[in-house]
Scaffold this active site. Structure first.
Site, mmCIF file in Angstrom:
data_model
loop_
_atom_site.group_PDB
_atom_site.id
_atom_site.type_symbol
_atom_site.label_atom_id
_atom_site.label_comp_id
_atom_site.label_asym_id
_atom_site.label_seq_id
_atom_site.Cartn_x
_atom_site.Cartn_y
_atom_site.Cartn_z
ATOM 1 N N TYR A 142 30.686 35.125 35.827
ATOM 2 C CA TYR A 142 29.294 34.791 35.495
ATOM 3 C C TYR A 142 29.139 33.319 35.096
ATOM 4 O O TYR A 142 28.020 32.829 34.967
ATOM 5 C CB TYR A 142 28.764 35.684 34.371
ATOM 6 C CG TYR A 142 28.664 37.152 34.751
ATOM 7 C CD1 TYR A 142 28.448 37.539 36.069
ATOM 8 C CD2 TYR A 142 28.781 38.143 33.792
ATOM 9 C CE1 TYR A 142 28.362 38.877 36.415
ATOM 10 C CE2 TYR A 142 28.687 39.487 34.134
ATOM 11 C CZ TYR A 142 28.480 39.846 35.456
ATOM 12 O OH TYR A 142 28.390 41.170 35.797
ATOM 13 N N LYS A 192 42.179 43.489 38.552
ATOM 14 C CA LYS A 192 42.568 43.841 39.921
ATOM 15 C C LYS A 192 43.682 42.892 40.339
ATOM 16 O O LYS A 192 43.520 42.048 41.229
ATOM 17 C CB LYS A 192 41.352 43.760 40.860
ATOM 18 C CG LYS A 192 40.320 44.789 40.485
ATOM 19 C CD LYS A 192 39.988 45.882 41.434
ATOM 20 C CE LYS A 192 40.215 45.701 42.887
ATOM 21 N NZ LYS A 192 40.411 47.030 43.537
ATOM 22 N N ASP A 225 39.371 49.585 39.362
ATOM 23 C CA ASP A 225 38.727 50.666 40.134
ATOM 24 C C ASP A 225 39.330 52.022 39.762
ATOM 25 O O ASP A 225 38.611 53.009 39.583
ATOM 26 C CB ASP A 225 38.808 50.403 41.646
ATOM 27 C CG ASP A 225 40.201 50.029 42.111
ATOM 28 O OD1 ASP A 225 41.056 49.693 41.264
ATOM 29 O OD2 ASP A 225 40.448 50.063 43.332
ATOM 30 N N ASP A 249 31.353 44.599 32.194
ATOM 31 C CA ASP A 249 29.922 44.864 32.315
ATOM 32 C C ASP A 249 29.720 46.267 32.910
ATOM 33 O O ASP A 249 28.965 47.097 32.395
ATOM 34 C CB ASP A 249 29.329 43.788 33.240
ATOM 35 C CG ASP A 249 27.824 43.699 33.126
ATOM 36 O OD1 ASP A 249 27.233 44.457 32.341
ATOM 37 O OD2 ASP A 249 27.231 42.865 33.838
ATOM 38 N N ASP A 253 29.047 50.045 30.687
ATOM 39 C CA ASP A 253 27.822 50.804 30.942
ATOM 40 C C ASP A 253 28.149 52.236 31.360
ATOM 41 O O ASP A 253 27.511 53.188 30.926
ATOM 42 C CB ASP A 253 26.999 50.136 32.051
ATOM 43 C CG ASP A 253 25.971 49.178 31.470
ATOM 44 O OD1 ASP A 253 26.133 48.774 30.303
ATOM 45 O OD2 ASP A 253 25.010 48.830 32.180
#
Ligand code: NAD
Length: 368
Positions: A142, A192, A225, A249, A253
């Site tokens: 970001y 990852k 993942d 993020d 959530d």
């Protein structure tokens, strides 16, 4: 010794309504537990814009940097939707996070037994769940450069850059290990590393911090993942999860929703230790200003009260008192009290914001 200091920024919409209930809890600790705070209150968000023409006045920013912890309600609302980007209510919150350098975002996913039916997962998968996701908050994709939309040949290309320095990974890893020591002593780091160099570095640095300074904490690594899958399959296998800004993020959530309503979710954002050893800290509910129910006494104050419980635990070293507060909330819910957001089809009448706050105070009294 002077009392610990707390800056309260109720903000907009339901922010002041839920914060009024937190004030009752803060007063209770002063009266009944000899745990008094020097509380000051100020404006952030739309209400600050209305008064000062800016969503965060410089004086308020200076106060936030002086106090031991900041507790925020929520900012924003339709009245401010068409303001220039630079003075939107959310900019006040972003400025606080940036200038306090809050790099470690703590999002607990805790399922109170009485609400286990509320989750979209099976009751036995979520009942008693208590995990903490730590998301790196000030770096990563970001913020990395280069970023933008550029011309390339005869088409455009959108670019964002995932970038982490060793020191950025080091400090968030430390905050995860420190936190794990106050909880279940287990950290799972997610990235990852199979497809991203930043993930390889992340894994190396987390492992190094662990081996050098936190060998007593159990550490595992997981691809993000696979981590998302495991969170839905059997979330109770985790204690603390530490991950980067982007994966955090998404994962936080997803994990938060395991537990049901937005009105139940607290958060903390922590920075480096100040001179007194306490981390810079901002505590706030995950929810927004809920303009659809603002001013109606319908808001659930529990997320904001639980944010104060996090402040007790992580800023003021009052873990036992934080547990007392969480157990008081557990009791109120077990007794069947529900604000409107926690009601299914079972015909129970909802209680108001103030009634829920009063019930928590009564349960605190009963805990003595
Ligand atoms: P929201 O979280 O305000 O509301 C989403 C839904 O959840 C609404 O139906 C609301 O009534 C309900 N809800 C939220 N908190 C609740 C509570 N404590 N009790 C009962 N119900 C609750 O999100 P939104 O509607 O997308 O955004 C509304 C405004 O809040 C926007 O201006 C947005 O920018 C702002 N916002 C602020 C923050 C923040 O201050 N940290 C976070 C998210 C959104």
């Amino acid at each position: 010794m002077s009392n610990p200091s707390l800056l309260i920024l109720p903000g907009d919409g339901i922010g002041p309504e839920v914060m009024a209930e937190v004030r009752k809890v803060i007063d209770w600790y002063g009266d009944k537990r000899g745990l008094a705070f020097d509380v000051s209150e100020d404006l952030v968000g739309g209400c600050a814009y209305d008064k000062h023409g800016t969503p965060l006045h410089d004086d308020t920013m200076a106060k936030a940097l002086e106090v031991d912890a900041v507790l925020l309600g929520a900012v924003g609302g339709p009245k401010y939707d068409n303001l220039d980007f630079s003075v939107k209510p959310e900019r006040g919150l972003l400025r606080l996070r940036k200038e306090m350098d809050l790099f470690s975002n703590l999002r607990p996913a805790q399922c109170f037994d009485a609400l286990a039916d509320f989750s979209s997962l099976k009751k036995e998968v979520v009942a008693g769940l208590d995990i903490m996701i730590i998301r790196e908050l000030t770096s990563g994709i970001y913020f990395g450069e280069p970023r933008g939309i550029f011309e390339e040949g005869n088409e455009r290309v959108g670019i964002n850059t995932q970038r982490y320095t060793e020191s950025e990974i080091d400090r968030v890893a430390r905050s995860a290990f420190e936190l794990a020591r106050k909880r279940g002593n287990k950290v799972c780091s997610m990235e990852k590393a199979n497809v991203m160099e930043s993930g390889i570095l992340w894994r190396e640095v987390v492992q190094k911090v662990h081996d050098e300074d936190y060998p007593d904490v159990e550490l595992s690594h997981m691809y993000a993942d696979a981590g998302a899958m495991q969170l839905c399959r059997w979330p109770k296998q985790f204690d603390v999860i530490v991950t980067d800004n982007l994966f955090g993020d998404l994962l936080s959530d997803a994990a938060a929703m395991l537990t049901g309503s937005l009105g139940m979710l607290p958060s903390a954002s922590l920075g480096a230790p100040m001179e007194n050893g306490r981390p810079r800290a901002l505590y706030e509910p995950v929810h927004g200003s809920a303009p659809d129910i603002a001013g109606q006494g319908k808001a659930n104050p529990i997320a904001c009260i639980l944010s104060f419980a996090m402040a007790l635990r992580y800023s003021f070293d009052q873990g036992d008192e934080a547990t007392r507060l969480e157990q008081a909330i557990e009791k109120v819910l077990a007794d069947g009290l529900r604000t409107a957001d926690l009601l299914g089809e079972d015909g129970v009448d909802p209680v108001s914001t103030a009634q829920m706050g009063d019930a928590v105070i009564a349960a605190l009294d009963a805990s003595l």
